[in-house]
Design an enzyme around this catalytic site. Structure first.
Site, mmCIF file in Angstrom:
data_model
loop_
_atom_site.group_PDB
_atom_site.id
_atom_site.type_symbol
_atom_site.label_atom_id
_atom_site.label_comp_id
_atom_site.label_asym_id
_atom_site.label_seq_id
_atom_site.Cartn_x
_atom_site.Cartn_y
_atom_site.Cartn_z
ATOM 1 N N GLU A 143 -11.466 -13.779 1.815
ATOM 2 C CA GLU A 143 -11.511 -14.745 0.636
ATOM 3 C C GLU A 143 -10.179 -15.685 0.584
ATOM 4 O O GLU A 143 -9.221 -15.241 0.930
ATOM 5 C CB GLU A 143 -11.642 -14.112 -0.342
ATOM 6 C CG GLU A 143 -12.680 -13.092 -0.674
ATOM 7 C CD GLU A 143 -14.114 -13.970 -0.615
ATOM 8 O OE1 GLU A 143 -14.099 -15.179 -0.988
ATOM 9 O OE2 GLU A 143 -15.152 -13.137 -0.181
ATOM 10 N N SER A 192 -4.269 -10.142 -2.472
ATOM 11 C CA SER A 192 -4.864 -11.174 -3.000
ATOM 12 C C SER A 192 -3.626 -12.175 -3.492
ATOM 13 O O SER A 192 -3.703 -13.353 -4.323
ATOM 14 C CB SER A 192 -5.538 -10.624 -4.429
ATOM 15 O OG SER A 192 -4.942 -9.862 -5.150
ATOM 16 N N ASN A 197 0.715 -1.045 -0.153
ATOM 17 C CA ASN A 197 0.014 -0.091 -0.013
ATOM 18 C C ASN A 197 0.855 1.204 -0.046
ATOM 19 O O ASN A 197 1.972 1.221 0.531
ATOM 20 C CB ASN A 197 -0.965 0.077 1.430
ATOM 21 C CG ASN A 197 -1.915 -1.228 1.230
ATOM 22 O OD1 ASN A 197 -2.074 -1.708 0.423
ATOM 23 N ND2 ASN A 197 -2.476 -1.663 2.275
ATOM 24 N N GLY A 213 -4.851 -9.187 3.986
ATOM 25 C CA GLY A 213 -5.406 -8.305 2.951
ATOM 26 C C GLY A 213 -4.928 -8.084 1.519
ATOM 27 O O GLY A 213 -4.971 -6.858 0.952
ATOM 28 N N ASP A 245 -0.474 4.258 1.073
ATOM 29 C CA ASP A 245 -1.181 5.158 1.982
ATOM 30 C C ASP A 245 -0.651 5.686 3.336
ATOM 31 O O ASP A 245 -0.895 6.467 3.951
ATOM 32 C CB ASP A 245 -2.774 4.514 2.086
ATOM 33 C CG ASP A 245 -2.547 3.152 2.636
ATOM 34 O OD1 ASP A 245 -1.595 2.894 3.748
ATOM 35 O OD2 ASP A 245 -3.433 2.475 2.657
ATOM 36 N N ASN A 250 -7.561 -12.851 5.692
ATOM 37 C CA ASN A 250 -8.535 -12.411 4.513
ATOM 38 C C ASN A 250 -9.849 -12.794 4.346
ATOM 39 O O ASN A 250 -10.125 -14.102 4.632
ATOM 40 C CB ASN A 250 -7.631 -12.839 3.231
ATOM 41 C CG ASN A 250 -7.863 -12.173 1.986
ATOM 42 O OD1 ASN A 250 -9.240 -11.944 1.460
ATOM 43 N ND2 ASN A 250 -7.074 -11.748 1.278
ATOM 44 N N HIS A 253 5.885 -0.853 -2.941
ATOM 45 C CA HIS A 253 5.424 -0.198 -4.103
ATOM 46 C C HIS A 253 5.251 1.316 -4.002
ATOM 47 O O HIS A 253 4.796 2.177 -4.741
ATOM 48 C CB HIS A 253 3.912 -0.499 -4.568
ATOM 49 C CG HIS A 253 3.616 -1.836 -5.157
ATOM 50 N ND1 HIS A 253 2.659 -2.579 -4.947
ATOM 51 C CD2 HIS A 253 4.832 -2.765 -5.580
ATOM 52 C CE1 HIS A 253 2.640 -3.793 -5.662
ATOM 53 N NE2 HIS A 253 3.949 -3.973 -5.616
ATOM 54 N N CYS A 304 9.777 14.742 -8.952
ATOM 55 C CA CYS A 304 10.262 15.712 -10.214
ATOM 56 C C CYS A 304 10.837 14.522 -11.222
ATOM 57 O O CYS A 304 11.780 14.242 -10.803
ATOM 58 C CB CYS A 304 10.728 16.793 -10.038
ATOM 59 S SG CYS A 304 11.111 17.747 -11.661
ATOM 60 N N CYS A 316 11.235 23.907 -11.191
ATOM 61 C CA CYS A 316 12.045 23.832 -12.621
ATOM 62 C C CYS A 316 11.283 23.301 -13.617
ATOM 63 O O CYS A 316 11.769 23.329 -14.622
ATOM 64 C CB CYS A 316 13.240 22.655 -12.181
ATOM 65 S SG CYS A 316 12.475 20.884 -12.574
HETATM 66 P P1 OAD Z 1 -6.160 -6.524 -4.077
HETATM 67 O O1 OAD Z 1 -7.166 -5.546 -4.428
HETATM 68 O O2 OAD Z 1 -5.698 -7.204 -5.361
HETATM 69 O O3 OAD Z 1 -6.668 -7.481 -2.954
HETATM 70 C C1 OAD Z 1 -7.266 -6.925 -1.996
HETATM 71 C C2 OAD Z 1 -7.351 -8.356 -1.060
HETATM 72 O O4 OAD Z 1 -8.175 -7.875 0.144
HETATM 73 C C3 OAD Z 1 -8.258 -9.545 -1.478
HETATM 74 O O5 OAD Z 1 -7.804 -10.726 -1.449
HETATM 75 C C4 OAD Z 1 -9.590 -9.330 -0.805
HETATM 76 O O6 OAD Z 1 -10.311 -10.647 -0.542
HETATM 77 C C5 OAD Z 1 -8.896 -8.674 0.624
HETATM 78 N N1 OAD Z 1 -9.938 -8.169 1.666
HETATM 79 C C6 OAD Z 1 -11.132 -7.433 1.371
HETATM 80 N N2 OAD Z 1 -11.700 -6.870 2.422
HETATM 81 C C7 OAD Z 1 -10.968 -7.134 3.437
HETATM 82 C C8 OAD Z 1 -10.780 -6.813 4.790
HETATM 83 N N3 OAD Z 1 -11.617 -6.048 5.535
HETATM 84 N N4 OAD Z 1 -9.760 -7.427 5.337
HETATM 85 C C9 OAD Z 1 -8.801 -8.020 5.045
HETATM 86 N N5 OAD Z 1 -8.524 -8.264 3.632
HETATM 87 C C10 OAD Z 1 -9.681 -7.876 2.847
HETATM 88 O O7 OAD Z 1 -4.957 -5.813 -3.321
HETATM 89 P P2 OAD Z 1 -3.371 -6.164 -3.366
HETATM 90 O O8 OAD Z 1 -3.209 -7.524 -3.160
HETATM 91 O O9 OAD Z 1 -2.854 -5.192 -2.380
HETATM 92 O O10 OAD Z 1 0.101 -2.554 -7.446
HETATM 93 O O11 OAD Z 1 -2.964 -5.593 -4.865
HETATM 94 C C11 OAD Z 1 -1.527 -5.844 -5.142
HETATM 95 C C12 OAD Z 1 -0.959 -4.716 -6.131
HETATM 96 O O12 OAD Z 1 -1.859 -4.689 -7.266
HETATM 97 C C13 OAD Z 1 -1.201 -3.139 -5.428
HETATM 98 O O13 OAD Z 1 -0.386 -2.851 -4.675
HETATM 99 C C14 OAD Z 1 -1.280 -2.645 -6.860
HETATM 100 C C15 OAD Z 1 -2.306 -3.241 -7.702
HETATM 101 O O14 OAD Z 1 -2.037 -3.339 -9.056
HETATM 102 C C16 OAD Z 1 0.509 -1.456 -8.154
HETATM 103 O O15 OAD Z 1 -0.027 -0.592 -8.318
HETATM 104 C C17 OAD Z 1 1.889 -1.764 -8.663
#
Ligand code: OAD
Length: 248
Positions: A216, A190, A103, A188, A105, A214, A120, A128, A151
């Site tokens: 799922e 995927s 994340n 949290g 954030d 998670n 990431h 810049c 600049c």
């Molecule tokens: P995803 O959006 O792919 O996955 C989010 C995960 O969170 C899923 O497995 C959901 O089941 C789970 N989830 C949903 N609600 C939840 C909750 N309340 N508590 C816990 N888990 C929950 O997000 P990321 O795996 O972070 O990269 O995605 C990886 C990367 O893909 C990101 O960093 C970004 C994106 O493209 C870049 O931008 C380079």
């Protein structure tokens, strides 16, 4: 679920080098949408069109308008939730050393974790593209897009776009902490985006217990992770932390 929470408490109680790998799911309860699944950003936008470095280079104003500007408002308003705070508490308890997060954030730092590896990059800073100067996102004037540096160079988020390398120090440090952790909490994510998704594999091969939190199953479930606690990050972390505190 009760049995798995108890199992996680038992696995974490003796741990001294636990590491968390987190993804967008941990920040959902802070109001930040995930990428995949219902309500995910990639349902509304094609990532290759909006989050690829080539798209940004072709049309930075467009990417700023549809992705970065909205994200800025959402991230500005976000505060850590029980999931982030639970991981910070694990650090205070001497159990967890580091958080590897996908994340951008900044919520783990806000919650109090002191070693947060931003795999990431970060949205807290813009960079810049001409002189490489970093400017806090809060100081960027986004009234004219794309925003520019003094600049005149175009500002870009100090985060990783698709098609870009992972910041080398973040990659190297993540591999290092994954290889020497005793427990890895995968919260949290995927676990479909590489190379972040290979950190639990490194941990597992080095002998760590890999626990997923998670709602799922993921790409790691049933193969790489030892078990999945199926639930929301905040709820599950609250129960784990309460159990660990009760053992002290
Ligand atoms: P995803 O959006 O792919 O996955 C989010 C995960 O969170 C899923 O497995 C959901 O089941 C789970 N989830 C949903 N609600 C939840 C909750 N309340 N508590 C816990 N888990 C929950 O997000 P990321 O795996 O972070 O990269 O995605 C990886 C990367 O893909 C990101 O960093 C970004 C994106 O493209 C870049 O931008 C380079």
């Amino acid at each position: 679920m009760d049995a798995l929470i108890a199992r996680a408490i038992n696995d974490l109680a003796p741990a001294r080098r636990a590491v968390a790998l987190t993804g967008a799911g941990i920040s959902i309860d802070s109001g930040i949408p995930p990428f995949r699944g219902p309500g995910g950003l990639w349902e509304r936008f094609d990532p290759m069109e909006i989050a690829h470095i080539d798209s940004f280079m072709r049309n930075p104003a467009k990417v700023w308008k549809v992705l970065v500007k909205d994200l800025k408002d959402v991230i500005d308003a976000a505060r850590p939730n029980d999931g982030h705070c639970g991981l910070a508490r694990l650090e205070q308890l001497g159990i967890l050393t580091s958080v590897i997060t996908q994340n951008i954030d900044g919520l783990h730092q806000m919650a109090g974790n002191t070693d947060v590896i931003e795999f990431h990059g970060t949205f807290a800073w813009q960079r810049c593209m001409q002189c490489d100067r970093r400017i806090a996102t809060s100081k960027v004037d986004a009234s004219r897009l794309p925003p520019r540096c003094a600049c005149s160079g175009i500002l870009r988020p100090d985060a990783v776009f698709f098609g870009e390398m992972i910041p080398p120090v973040a990659l190297w440090r993540s591999q290092e902490v994954a290889a020497r952790c005793d427990v890895m909490l995968v919260v949290g994510t995927s676990a479909v985006v590489q190379p972040a998704a290979s950190m639990p594999v490194i941990a597992k091969e080095a002998g760590a217990v890999v626990i997923e939190i998670n709602p799922e199953p993921t790409a790691l479930t049933g193969g790489i992770s030892d078990y999945l606690i199926q639930g929301k990050a905040g709820d599950v972390m609250n129960r784990i932390v309460a159990g660990l505190e009760a053992k002290r």
